[in-house]
Design an enzyme around this catalytic site. Structure first.
Site, PDB file in Angstrom:
ATOM      1  N   ASP A 133       3.895   4.521   1.167  1.00  0.00           N
ATOM      2  CA  ASP A 133       3.631   4.994  -0.413  1.00  0.00           C
ATOM      3  C   ASP A 133       4.716   5.860  -0.617  1.00  0.00           C
ATOM      4  O   ASP A 133       5.101   6.903   0.035  1.00  0.00           O
ATOM      5  CB  ASP A 133       2.292   5.680  -0.566  1.00  0.00           C
ATOM      6  CG  ASP A 133       1.221   4.946  -0.571  1.00  0.00           C
ATOM      7  OD1 ASP A 133       1.271   3.662  -0.872  1.00  0.00           O
ATOM      8  OD2 ASP A 133       0.023   5.174  -0.125  1.00  0.00           O
ATOM      9  N   GLU A 179      -2.517  -2.920  -1.387  1.00  0.00           N
ATOM     10  CA  GLU A 179      -3.284  -2.473  -0.036  1.00  0.00           C
ATOM     11  C   GLU A 179      -2.647  -3.212   0.927  1.00  0.00           C
ATOM     12  O   GLU A 179      -3.432  -3.430   2.057  1.00  0.00           O
ATOM     13  CB  GLU A 179      -4.515  -2.412  -0.376  1.00  0.00           C
ATOM     14  CG  GLU A 179      -5.069  -1.874  -1.709  1.00  0.00           C
ATOM     15  CD  GLU A 179      -4.803  -0.390  -1.576  1.00  0.00           C
ATOM     16  OE1 GLU A 179      -4.176   0.021  -0.879  1.00  0.00           O
ATOM     17  OE2 GLU A 179      -5.168   0.216  -2.707  1.00  0.00           O
TER      18      GLU A 179
END
Length: 527
Positions: free
Chosen positions: A355, A184
């Protein structure tokens, strides 16, 4: 014009082997393989065959690598794509035009994916390693199961996540990883906490990265809010301002680890369905599927339009938009690099990080966008390189001291620590303490110790908080969290002589949670 462009892809999913299939569980992996990983492999291979000079940095988290190499999951993935082919064949035979034509499009697409998967012997990791050997890709690692490092309760947990992540990469790729993706993008500096009557120093995350030989990591651009950070200047003629802060790297705190910020505005241009390219009306609508076969036949049309009113998808329209958007993105990168060089007298870089599953899964046309973007970028004279390449060519000219930050909501830890998920941290901390006690005082049963650490690592995954906060799979995430806590605690108590476990149960847990063949328990105790 000086300067470089860097594309960084972060590949992660939670451990899902034999933990549900649909709508939550293994199918997440199969979708990622055939929506994203295979199309991207085909894209990068095509660029290589066309002698395009480029290199992309790709992080595949150890937990994903373990799943991609698992024989059971490989075979189930093949069944998954064969089922999609059967569905498309059914629609080709039964649907009227223009749906029949689109069904033929999907049949050809799925068949090509299946054939490529068989061509690489179902070895996705091996195919990425082959691209690395050709100089098109640089692989790097992350935490073992994507634990949210700043909120883990013990330094032993952080060290285990990082150490297992590095070791599994070495075992798999055959070299030390140069880069490390902080899950993250979450970072915490050195902090002091009170435990009882003692003040305890907790090292910053950079301490663990340096300890395990990591050279660089990626940070979010919002970490560089000038009112919250301290920068020590090096050789650079001046400290950049505004978004230009994210166009040079920094040593992280007092370490030798280099932090590469991602460019916020240009990253958003690619990933945002609201203001970026993926929201264009001619691209495939992700959220609407055929009620019988699950195939997607509609285009976005208008992102504010109800799903019932979506227009039919036209692949040729989307192809035209891909080329336009690729050209537009390259021109935006050129403009920013030119402005930076003109303002600061030195070449900067633009790094965009995403991502991996954005390309192909969420944005069906994404892999083709990358193909045209990379070709256009290199033909325009901008080198497409990796952070490692940059460090070989340029010096790092400044050092930055960051506050807590992530690439989550508002750059904070909120997604992983809010009213919906705050309850999860106390039981996790209790398990961490129990595991440490079991390792120090318990039986030296290697088999039980290994499985206990596997369960702890899965328990620590950041996915459970994310799925609850976003509402994506609330009950599934809660159940998985409690399942792995129960297994962790049971195994710890077995080592401490407080519980027993029969052979069949232990064998079942080893089969379901089979990641990381070897785990060095000393990683948990050496800090």
């Amino acid at each position: 014009m000086g300067g470089y462009y860097m594309l960084v892809l972060h590949t992660h999913l939670p451990w899902v082997k034999k933990a549900g299939k649909w709508p939550f569980g293994e199918e997440w992996l199969y979708e990622a393989i055939f929506d994203s990983y295979i199309p991207l492999l085909m894209t990068f291979k095509k660029l290589s065959e066309e002698n395009v000079s480029y290199k992309v940095a790709i992080n595949i988290t150890p937990v994903v690598a373990e799943m991609l190499e698992d024989t059971y999951l490989q075979n189930e993935a093949l069944d998954y794509i064969e089922d999609l082919i059967d569905r498309a064949e059914s629609d080709v035979k039964t649907r009227d035009m223009p749906y029949r034509e689109l069904a033929r499009f999907w049949l050809d697409h799925f068949s090509e994916l299946r054939d490529f998967y068989l061509e690489i012997n179902k070895d996705v990791i091996g195919a990425f390693r082959e691209l690395e050997e050709k100089g098109c890709v640089e692989l790097f690692t992350s935490a073992a199961t994507h634990g949210f490092l700043p909120l883990l309760g013990t330094d032993g947990s952080i060290n285990l996540q990082v150490g297992v992540g590095v070791q599994s990469f070495k075992d798999r790729v055959g070299r030390m990883p140069k880069g490390f993706w902080m899950p993250e993008c979450a970072y915490r500096p050195k902090e002091y906490i009170i435990q009882g009557d003692k003040v305890i120093e907790r090292p910053g995350i950079e301490h663990f990265l340096q300890k395990h030989g990591i050279e660089y990591t990626i940070i979010d651009h919002r970490a560089l809010r000038i009112d919250r950070i301290a920068i020590e200047n090096g050789y650079m003629p001046s400290i950049p301002e505004g978004e230009y802060l994210s166009m040079q790297p920094y040593y992280l705190a007092d370490s030798s680890v280099v932090a590469f910020p991602r460019h916020g505005r240009l990253s958003e241009q690619v990933w945002s369905a609201g203001i970026g390219y993926p929201g264009d009306g001619d691209y495939l609508e992700f959220h609407k599927r055929d009620s019988e076969t699950g195939l997607r036949y509609w285009r976005i049309t208008d992102k504010n339009l109800d799903l019932g009113y979506k227009d039919i998808y036209h692949p040729e329209w989307a192809d035209g938009k891909i080329r336009l958007h690729a050209k537009d993105f390259v021109s935006k990168v050129e403009d920013v690099l030119w402005e930076y060089e003109k303002k600061y007298g030195a070449g900067g870089y633009v790094l965009t990080a995403f991502d991996t599953e954005l390309f192909g899964h969420w944005w069906f046309e994404g892999p083709r966008f990358l193909y045209h973007m990379i070709k256009t970028m290199t033909s325009s004279g901008i080198e497409v390189i990796t952070p490692s390449d940059y460090l070989e060519r340029s010096e790092v000219g400044a050092r930055v001291y960051l506050p807590r930050n992530s690439w989550g909501y508002m750059g904070t830890f909120w997604v992983w620590n809010n009213d919906k998920v705050a309850w999860m941290w106390k039981p996790l901390y209790e398990s961490e303490i129990l595991v440490k006690k079991a390792l120090k005082e318990g039986k030296k049963n290697k088999r039980v110790i290994r499985q206990m650490l596997r369960e702890l690592l899965i328990l620590e995954a950041s996915d459970w908080q994310f799925l609850i906060t976003t509402g994506g799979a609330v009950h599934y995430a809660k159940d998985r969290f409690m399942l792995h806590k129960e297994r962790t605690d049971t195994l710890a108590n077995v080592l401490l002589g407080r519980a027993e476990i029969d052979e069949d149960t232990l064998a079942m847990w080893e089969d379901e949670d089979s990641l990381f063949e070897e785990i060095d328990e000393t990683l948990y105790l050496e800090v």
